[in-house]
Design an enzyme around this catalytic site. Structure first.
Site: not given
Ligand code: FAD
Length: 409
Positions: A136, A162, A164, A363, A365, A389
Site C-alpha cells: 500500500s 506479487w 502477475t 444459498i 448450502g 490495485e
Molecule cells: C494475486 C495478486 C496479484 C497481484 N498482482 C500485482 C501485479 O501484477 N503487480 C504489482 O505490482 N502488484 C500486484 N499485487 C500486489 C497488490 O497490489 C498488493 O498486495 C496490495 O497493494 C496490498 O499491498 P500488501 O499486500 O503489501 O499489503 P499491506 O500494504 O501490507 O496491507 C496490509 C493491510 O493493512 C492495511 N493498510 C495498509 N496501510 C493502511 C492505511 N494507511 N490505512 C488503513 N489500512 C491500511 C491494508 O488495507 C491491508 O488490509 C498483487 C497481489 C496479489 C495478492
C-alpha cells in the site's frame, strides 16, 4: 466528449455477446481444471489469441472507446467466465496500459506487440511495482535504477513481489526509484526486454483464489537496460524530477509521501468491472439453484430469507456496475475525479463481489461449500478484488482525502 450512457450501442452489444460466448464455451468449462492445476492456462490464452480476444488491437479498441464502456464490458464478461483464467488473459493488458500511458510512440510500437506475441507463439507481460516492504505504501519502494551515462544504460537492482505473470513474462514493466529524496514522485518505469540477464523469477505463490493466474516474485540483480527502455524518455523524466524537487523545496524539503495512491484512479474501474463479473456469475448460479432446490416441499426461493438475499445481491451488482461505468466514462473523457469516483467504483464493486459470492455459497448450502459447484471457487477468487490495485482501506483513504482535502491517516 461522449455523453454518459447506461446502454451499450449495437456494436458494443455484438462484442459483448461474442465475449460472453467465449466466456461460456471456452473459459467456464476450463475453470475448475486450471484452478486445481494452479498453472497459467496457455491453451485458453492461445484460443483467445486465435479468435482475437487476446490481442493488442482488441484491447486498444476497447481502451480508446469514447463511451468508456469497452473495457468494463470486456472485463465483466471474461471474469464472469472465470476470474483466474480471465486474469491470465487480461494481465498483459494491464502491463500494456503502463506503456500506453507513459511510453513514447516508438516504445509503444516496439514493446506492446512483444508483450502479446502472436497467435502461434503467445506471450504474456508483467507489471512489477509491489515489493515485500512496499505494498500500500508505494513510496517505500526500494528497487533502485541508476543511470550509467557512459553506456547510456540503466542498472536496476531490487526484488519485486506479487507480480502477475512475473518471471514467465516476455516483457516486464518495472517501477523503480530514480530519486530516493522524492518518495513516489521519484519513481520511473522501465521496460525489461525478453531475455535480459539478471532478471529471474523468485518464489511462485500458492494462492487462495485466482489460482489459474501466475503470481510470483521477480528478482532484479544488476539488470542493465538501454536508455531507450525508460518509459517516456530521459528528457521528460528530468523535467518531471525538476518540477518535483521544486515542489518538495516549497514544502520545506519534506519527502513527498504516498502521492502515487491517486495515480491509479483511472485504472481502478477496470478492476471494479472484474469484480462485477465474478459477482454476477455467482448470483446467477445462486438464483438458478434457489429456483430448483426444494426443501419443505417448495423451492427454497419461496422463503423470503432466501429471496431477499437474491434481491439484495442483484441490487448491489447493478449499483456496482453503474459506479464502474460512470468512472470509466469519466476516465476516458478526462473528467476530473473530484470525489475519487474511480476508487469509489473499485471499493464498492470489490466489496460487492466478496459479499455476493459469500451469499451464493450460503444459498447453495452444503453444495456451495464443495468444488462440485463453481460458487466455492468464485468466493475464493472474489477475495482478491479488495486487495490488489489498492486495498479497500486504501480506496477509502483516497476517497476521504479527496473529499476532505485533509491528509487523513
Ligand atoms: C494475486 C495478486 C496479484 C497481484 N498482482 C500485482 C501485479 O501484477 N503487480 C504489482 O505490482 N502488484 C500486484 N499485487 C500486489 C497488490 O497490489 C498488493 O498486495 C496490495 O497493494 C496490498 O499491498 P500488501 O499486500 O503489501 O499489503 P499491506 O500494504 O501490507 O496491507 C496490509 C493491510 O493493512 C492495511 N493498510 C495498509 N496501510 C493502511 C492505511 N494507511 N490505512 C488503513 N489500512 C491500511 C491494508 O488495507 C491491508 O488490509 C498483487 C497481489 C496479489 C495478492
Amino acid at each position: 466528449m461522449a455523453e454518459f450512457t447506461m446502454e451499450l450501442n449495437d456494436e458494443q452489444k455484438e462484442v459483448r455477446d461474442w465475449l460472453h460466448g467465449f466466456a461460456a464455451d471456452v473459459i467456464r468449462p476450463a475453470a475448475a481444471e486450471w484452478d486445481e492445476r494452479e498453472e497459467t492456462p496457455w491453451p485458453v490464452i492461445q484460443e483467445a489469441a486465435k479468435v482475437g480476444i487476446y490481442s493488442l488491437d482488441f484491447y486498444a479498441q476497447q481502451y480508446f472507446d469514447p463511451t468508456g464502456l469497452g473495457i468494463p464490458m470486456t472485463m465483466e464478461e471474461l471474469f464472469w467466465g472465470d476470474a483466474g483464467i480471465a486474469l491470465s488473459i487480461v494481465g498483459t493488458g494491464l502491463a500494456a496500459v503502463g506503456v500506453l500511458a507513459n511510453g513514447t510512440d516508438e516504445q509503444i510500437g516496439t514493446w506492446i506487440p512483444q508483450m502479446y506475441g502472436d497467435q502461434n507463439d503467445v506471450k504474456v507481460a508483467a507489471f512489477c511495482s509491489s515489493e515485500p516492504d512496499a505494498g500500500s505504501d508505494v513510496a517505500s519502494m526500494r528497487t533502485r535504477a541508476v543511470y550509467d551515462e557512459a553506456k547510456d544504460e540503466w542498472v536496476i537492482n531490487g526484488t519485486k513481489t506479487w507480480a502477475t505473470n512475473g518471471g514467465i513474462a516476455n516483457v516486464h514493466v518495472v517501477v523503480a526509484v530514480v530519486d530516493p529524496e522524492l518518495g513516489s514522485k521519484g519513481h520511473a518505469s522501465f521496460i525489461v526486454p525478453p531475455g535480459t540477464p539478471g532478471l529471474s523469477q523468485g518464489q511462485k505463490f500458492k494462492k487462495h483464489g485466482i489460482r489459474a493466474s501466475h503470481t510470483a516474485e521477480v528478482v532484479l540483480d544488476d539488470v542493465r537496460v538501454p536508455g531507450s527502455c525508460l518509459l517516456g524518455g530521459k528528457e521528460k523524466l528530468d523535467e518531471r524530477l525538476a518540477r518535483a524537487r521544486e515542489k518538495a523545496k516549497a514544502a520545506g524539503g519534506e519527502r513527498v509521501k504516498n502521492a502515487a495512491m491517486a495515480t491509479f484512479e483511472a485504472s481502478r474501474p477496470a478492476v471494479g468491472a472484474m469484480a462485477v463479473g465474478t459477482a454476477r456469475a455467482a448470483y446467477e448460479v445462486a438464483l438458478d439453484y434457489a429456483r430448483t432446490r426444494e426443501q419443505f416441499g417448495r423451492p427454497i426461493i419461496d422463503n423470503q430469507g432466501v429471496a431477499f438475499q437474491l434481491a439484495d445481491m442483484r441490487t448491489r451488482i447493478d449499483a456496482a456496475r453503474l459506479l464502474v461505468w460512470r468512472a470509466s466514462w469519466m476516465a476516458v473523457n478526462g473528467k476530473p475525479f473530484t470525489a475519487a469516483e474511480g476508487s469509489m467504483s473499485k471499493l464498492f464493486a470489490s466489496e460487492t463481489a466478496k459479499k455476493v459470492t459469500a451469499q451464493a455459497v450460503q444459498i447453495l448450502g452444503g453444495n456451495g461449500y464443495t468444488r462440485e459447484y463453481p460458487v466455492e471457487r468464485m468466493h475464493r477468487d472474489a477475495a482478491i478484488y479488495t486487495i490488489f490495485e489498492g486495498t479497500s482501506e486504501i480506496q477509502r483513504l483516497v476517497i476521504a482525502r479527496t473529499l476532505s482535502g485533509m491528509p487523513i491517516r
